[in-house]
Design a protein around this motif. Structure first.
Motif, PDB file in Angstrom:
ATOM      1  N   ALA A 276      42.297  11.576  29.772  1.00 39.39           N
ATOM      2  CA  ALA A 276      42.490  10.525  30.773  1.00 39.39           C
ATOM      3  C   ALA A 276      43.634  10.935  31.687  1.00 39.39           C
ATOM      4  O   ALA A 276      44.683  11.378  31.226  1.00 39.39           O
ATOM      5  N   LEU A 277      43.409  10.799  32.997  1.00 43.11           N
ATOM      6  CA  LEU A 277      44.399  11.212  33.982  1.00 43.11           C
ATOM      7  C   LEU A 277      44.786  10.013  34.841  1.00 43.11           C
ATOM      8  O   LEU A 277      43.911   9.316  35.373  1.00 43.11           O
ATOM      9  N   PHE A 278      46.102   9.788  34.967  1.00 42.83           N
ATOM     10  CA  PHE A 278      46.621   8.653  35.730  1.00 42.83           C
ATOM     11  C   PHE A 278      47.604   9.189  36.762  1.00 42.83           C
ATOM     12  O   PHE A 278      48.608   9.809  36.406  1.00 42.83           O
ATOM     13  N   HIS A 279      47.297   8.962  38.038  1.00 45.02           N
ATOM     14  CA  HIS A 279      48.138   9.495  39.109  1.00 45.02           C
ATOM     15  C   HIS A 279      48.892   8.351  39.767  1.00 45.02           C
ATOM     16  O   HIS A 279      48.324   7.549  40.505  1.00 45.02           O
ATOM     17  N   ARG A 280      50.188   8.274  39.483  1.00 49.64           N
ATOM     18  CA  ARG A 280      51.065   7.300  40.141  1.00 49.64           C
ATOM     19  C   ARG A 280      52.049   8.089  40.999  1.00 49.64           C
ATOM     20  O   ARG A 280      51.666   8.689  41.978  1.00 49.64           O
ATOM     21  N   THR A 281      53.334   8.076  40.623  1.00 46.28           N
ATOM     22  CA  THR A 281      54.282   8.956  41.312  1.00 46.28           C
ATOM     23  C   THR A 281      54.055  10.402  40.900  1.00 46.28           C
ATOM     24  O   THR A 281      54.347  11.325  41.643  1.00 46.28           O
TER      25      THR A 281
END
Length: 406
Positions: A276-281
């Motif tokens: 799972a990949l989460f792109h925030r900052t």
């Protein structure tokens, strides 16, 4: 009224009554002095006694819930010094997101000599998120309504509300053995592996990879696909970009979280390795794996997720496509089906397999959305239009036309 001001006024009145009684004499002045003395004593004890040696305990029906579920909370107030001549109010401090959802979170009582006061309240339809209940506000006052004292008793509790998870049926998440990869590969170690199929020849493939019999049959250059590349790994990429949601209904993002959580649960139940990949900052990657520990870490990230990422989603898609393992299937969950996203998907699709789940708010598609869907279909991206969570229980492989009409 503030306790200090009230007690100062009571003391001043007591002194004045005492002076008046001594100067005037007689029954009435001394009766007035006695009455004021009793009231001053009562107010002083009410200001000092009720909130001393008080403890508060909070009991929750659950600390891990799914979106939409109810929560029952029990508050127990234990008094060390029972002072019967005072009223009590207890109010649990709730997150702003729960406004209007709690029934009975504030209670008023006259406990008299009782040392324990217990009450229960309920929060219905909890929204997704991670919440902290910091403490309980206690207030005690006199029966005349002249004085009240407050105190906050700390009893921190963390509550995690995961996205709703619905059953997923009819979705396989394409395995590499179902379709050959489309990128050029030069590793010689592959030639010792078994050939499992053929795919279209990609610029950069070595001539030794050309499958001449298949090429002769089809009239188009075909390349061998080796067993070395086979992997069942899925890479989930939910869209957290602010730009993708600034003009959409908030329900679209919540639907995206339901889709992501349900697909991850499906992969974990099927023991399909996933990331799972989460792109925030920055880009956060969890996995790979297929166990419950990874699933709950991902669900926690989804509970925290907000559409506040500063990087636009097409940029994220380009970056992620270069970092996931060769042979994995990239599962995108995003409502951004504009032309920029289609171009990014076309570039990514040359390296990895891709499936795209599109959360939608209404039945009608805009002209721009239709153009984006056409561009994604031309890039051979498998599309699934999802308008309600229930549609995940009736997925069929093949593309957008098999799932929801365009």
């Amino acid at each position: 009224m503030k306790a200090a001001a009230l007690l100062a006024g009571a003391l001043a009145a007591l002194v004045a009554c005492w002076v008046f009684a001594n100067l005037q004499g007689g029954f009435l002045p001394w009766f007035l002095f006695g009455t004021v003395a009793v009231l001053a004593l009562y107010e002083g004890l009410t200001a000092w006694l009720p909130l001393r040696r008080v403890t508060v305990a909070r009991r929750l029906s659950a600390r891990r819930l799914s979106s939409g579920q109810p929560l029952t909370v029990q508050i127990t107030v234990q008094r060390g010094i029972p002072w019967p001549l005072a009223w009590w109010r207890a109010a649990d401090q709730l997150p702003a997101a729960w406004d209007g959802r709690a029934t009975g979170a504030q209670q008023i009582t006259l406990p008299l000599w009782g040392r324990t006061w217990t009450f229960t309240y309920r929060i219905s339809h909890l929204p997704r998120g991670v919440y902290t209940l910091p403490g309980v506000l206690l207030e005690a006052g006199d029966l005349l309504g002249l004085l009240s004292r407050t105190r906050t008793c700390s009893c921190h509790e963390e509550i995690i509300v995961y996205p709703q998870v619905v059953p997923v049926r009819g979705w396989m998440g394409h395995r590499p053995e179902e379709r050959g990869l489309q990128q050029a590969t030069r590793r010689r170690s592959e030639e010792s592996s078994n050939v499992i199929g053929v795919r279209d020849y990609a610029p950069g493939d070595r001539l030794s990879r050309v499958h001449w019999p298949a090429t002769a049959r089809r009239g188009v250059l075909q390349a061998k696909e080796f067993e070395l590349h086979v992997t069942g790994q899925l890479a989930f990429l939910p869209d957290l970009s602010r730009r993708s949601f600034h003009r959409t209904d908030p329900s679209v993002f919540e639907l995206e979280m339901v889709i992501a959580a349900s697909l991850m649960k499906y992969a974990a139940d099927a023991r399909r390795p996933f990331t799972a990949l989460f792109h925030r900052t920055g880009l956060t990657s969890l996995g790979p794996g297929a166990d419950d520990a990874l699933l709950f870490r991902c669900l926690f990230e989804l509970a925290l997720a907000r559409p506040d990422g500063g990087v636009d989603f097409p940029t994220t898609l380009r970056r992620v496509a270069q970092e996931i393992p060769v042979g994995a299937t990239l599962v995108v969950i995003s409502p951004d089906i504009g032309r920029e996203a289609a171009v990014a998907a076309d570039l990514a699709r040359r390296r990895v397999q891709m499936e795209w789940f599109v959360p939608l708010a209404g039945p009608a598609l805009s002209h721009a959305q239709r153009e984006g869907l056409a561009a994604l279909a031309a890039a051979r991206v498998d599309l699934h239009l999802i308008r309600t969570p229930e549609q995940l229980s009736d997925l069929r492989a093949g593309g957008v036309e098999h799932v929801a009409p365009v």
